[in-house]
Scaffold this motif. Structure first.
Motif, PDB file in Angstrom:
ATOM      1  N   ARG A  14      61.484  45.786 127.153  1.00 59.61           N
ATOM      2  CA  ARG A  14      60.370  46.725 127.085  1.00 59.61           C
ATOM      3  C   ARG A  14      59.259  46.220 128.001  1.00 59.61           C
ATOM      4  N   ILE A  15      58.886  47.026 128.943  1.00 64.37           N
ATOM      5  CA  ILE A  15      57.861  46.624 129.899  1.00 64.37           C
ATOM      6  C   ILE A  15      56.501  46.527 129.209  1.00 64.37           C
ATOM      7  N   VAL A  16      55.845  45.381 129.354  1.00 65.73           N
ATOM      8  CA  VAL A  16      54.550  45.221 128.693  1.00 65.73           C
ATOM      9  C   VAL A  16      53.398  44.936 129.660  1.00 65.73           C
TER      10      VAL A  16
ATOM     11  N   GLY B 183      59.781  55.935 123.827  1.00 66.26           N
ATOM     12  CA  GLY B 183      59.316  56.912 122.862  1.00 66.26           C
ATOM     13  C   GLY B 183      58.081  56.429 122.116  1.00 66.26           C
ATOM     14  N   GLU B 184      57.768  55.192 122.321  1.00 64.30           N
ATOM     15  CA  GLU B 184      56.596  54.620 121.643  1.00 64.30           C
ATOM     16  C   GLU B 184      55.308  55.223 122.190  1.00 64.30           C
ATOM     17  N   LYS B 185      54.406  55.471 121.296  1.00 65.96           N
ATOM     18  CA  LYS B 185      53.129  55.999 121.765  1.00 65.96           C
ATOM     19  C   LYS B 185      51.959  55.282 121.111  1.00 65.96           C
ATOM     20  N   LYS B 186      52.297  54.390 120.212  1.00 71.23           N
ATOM     21  CA  LYS B 186      51.223  53.696 119.504  1.00 71.23           C
ATOM     22  C   LYS B 186      50.985  52.302 120.041  1.00 71.23           C
ATOM     23  N   PHE B 187      50.409  52.217 121.191  1.00 72.06           N
ATOM     24  CA  PHE B 187      50.006  50.895 121.662  1.00 72.06           C
ATOM     25  C   PHE B 187      48.794  51.051 122.572  1.00 72.06           C
ATOM     26  N   ARG B 188      48.000  50.032 122.589  1.00 73.78           N
ATOM     27  CA  ARG B 188      46.789  50.053 123.405  1.00 73.78           C
ATOM     28  C   ARG B 188      47.085  49.407 124.742  1.00 73.78           C
TER      29      ARG B 188
ATOM     30  N   LYS C 238      48.267  45.731 124.904  1.00 73.92           N
ATOM     31  CA  LYS C 238      47.361  44.857 124.170  1.00 73.92           C
ATOM     32  C   LYS C 238      48.067  44.157 123.015  1.00 73.92           C
ATOM     33  N   GLY C 239      47.843  42.864 122.935  1.00 77.30           N
ATOM     34  CA  GLY C 239      48.384  42.121 121.811  1.00 77.30           C
ATOM     35  C   GLY C 239      49.836  41.700 121.943  1.00 77.30           C
ATOM     36  N   SER C 240      50.487  42.070 123.026  1.00 76.75           N
ATOM     37  CA  SER C 240      51.875  41.662 123.195  1.00 76.75           C
ATOM     38  C   SER C 240      51.959  40.159 123.412  1.00 76.75           C
ATOM     39  N   GLY C 241      52.953  39.546 122.832  1.00 75.18           N
ATOM     40  CA  GLY C 241      53.119  38.116 122.994  1.00 75.18           C
ATOM     41  C   GLY C 241      53.955  37.779 124.206  1.00 75.18           C
ATOM     42  N   PHE C 242      54.266  38.794 125.006  1.00 71.49           N
ATOM     43  CA  PHE C 242      55.147  38.587 126.148  1.00 71.49           C
ATOM     44  C   PHE C 242      54.478  38.837 127.492  1.00 71.49           C
ATOM     45  N   LEU C 243      53.160  38.770 127.519  1.00 71.63           N
ATOM     46  CA  LEU C 243      52.449  38.972 128.770  1.00 71.63           C
ATOM     47  C   LEU C 243      52.641  37.763 129.682  1.00 71.63           C
ATOM     48  N   SER C 244      52.404  37.953 130.985  1.00 75.38           N
ATOM     49  CA  SER C 244      52.622  36.858 131.921  1.00 75.38           C
ATOM     50  C   SER C 244      51.693  35.683 131.616  1.00 75.38           C
TER      51      SER C 244
END
Length: 159
Positions: free
Chosen positions: A4-6, A124-129, A151-157
Motif C-alpha cells: 500500500r503506497i503511503v 478502496g480506503e478513504k479514511k486516512f489523512r 499521516k501516522g503511517s509507520g512505513f514512511l521513508s
DNA sequence: TCGAAGATTCTA
DNA sequence: AGAATCTTCGAA
C-alpha cells in the motif's frame, strides 16, 4: 506481492527545478512526456532504482515518485529480496521499495494501469489523512511542497 | 570523450 | 559522517 503506497512526491516538468524533465527532453526522461499511467523507472547513485508513475497527458512532463509503502502480501518474498527481517525497513524508502518489489529497469515505460506484473490499484480506503511537505533528497525545488504521505503511517521513508 | 552530479542506502 | 557505485547529461 502487494504493498500500500503511503508516501509520494510529485515532479512536474518545465516549472519544477527538481524534476528530471526541467531542462531538456532527454532519452532518460522521455517517458515523463509520454502517456500517463506508465512507469518511469530510473537508476540512481549506482545502486538504486526509483519508481515513478507518469501522470500528465502526453506531451506534458509529469510523474509521481513512489517513496514508501506498507507491505501487504508476499512479505516473505520481500524480506528475501531486501535481506532483512524487519518489516518496517522493507519499503520505507524509494530505493528500498523497488528492491522489495523487484522493480528494475525492465519496467521502465511499462503500463501500470492495465499491466500484468506491475500495476497500481485502488485499495478502496478513504479514511486516512494526508500530510504534505517539502520533498526529500533533492537540492532544487525545495520551495515546492509536493511530498504527500499518509499521516501516522509507520512505513514512511526514514529520512 | 570526459567529468561532475545525482529523486539513496548501508556501514563505521 | 562517508563511501559505494554507475548512469546520464552537458560541455569541451
Amino acid at each position: 506481492m502487494a504493498a500500500r503506497i503511503v508516501e509520494t512526491e510529485a515532479y512536474t516538468g518545465s516549472r519544477d527545478p527538481g524534476s528530471h524533465a526541467y531542462s531538456n527532453r532527454t532519452p532518460r526522461n522521455e517517458v515523463m512526456f509520454e502517456a500517463p499511467g506508465r512507469a518511469y523507472v530510473y537508476f540512481c547513485y549506482g545502486n538504486h532504482f526509483l519508481l515513478n508513475i507518469v501522470t500528465e497527458k502526453e506531451g506534458t512532463a509529469g510523474a509521481v515518485l513512489i517513496r514508501a509503502a506498507e507491505p501487504v502480501s508476499g512479505i516473505k518474498t520481500m524480506m528475501k529480496l531486501r535481506r532483512t527481517g524487519e518489516i518496517k525497513k522493507l519499503t520505507n524508502g524509494p530505493g528500498k521499495l523497488t528492491a522489495a518489489l523487484a522493480v528494475d529497469k525492465k519496467f521502465n515505460r511499462a503500463d501500470m494501469v492495465g499491466g500484468m506484473e506491475l500495476y497500481v490499484a485502488s485499495s478502496g480506503e478513504k479514511k486516512f489523512r494526508v500530510t504534505k511537505g517539502p520533498r526529500i533528497g533533492i537540492k532544487k525545488g525545495l520551495d515546492l511542497y509536493r511530498r504527500f504521505c499518509v499521516k501516522g503511517s509507520g512505513f514512511l521513508s526514514a529520512k
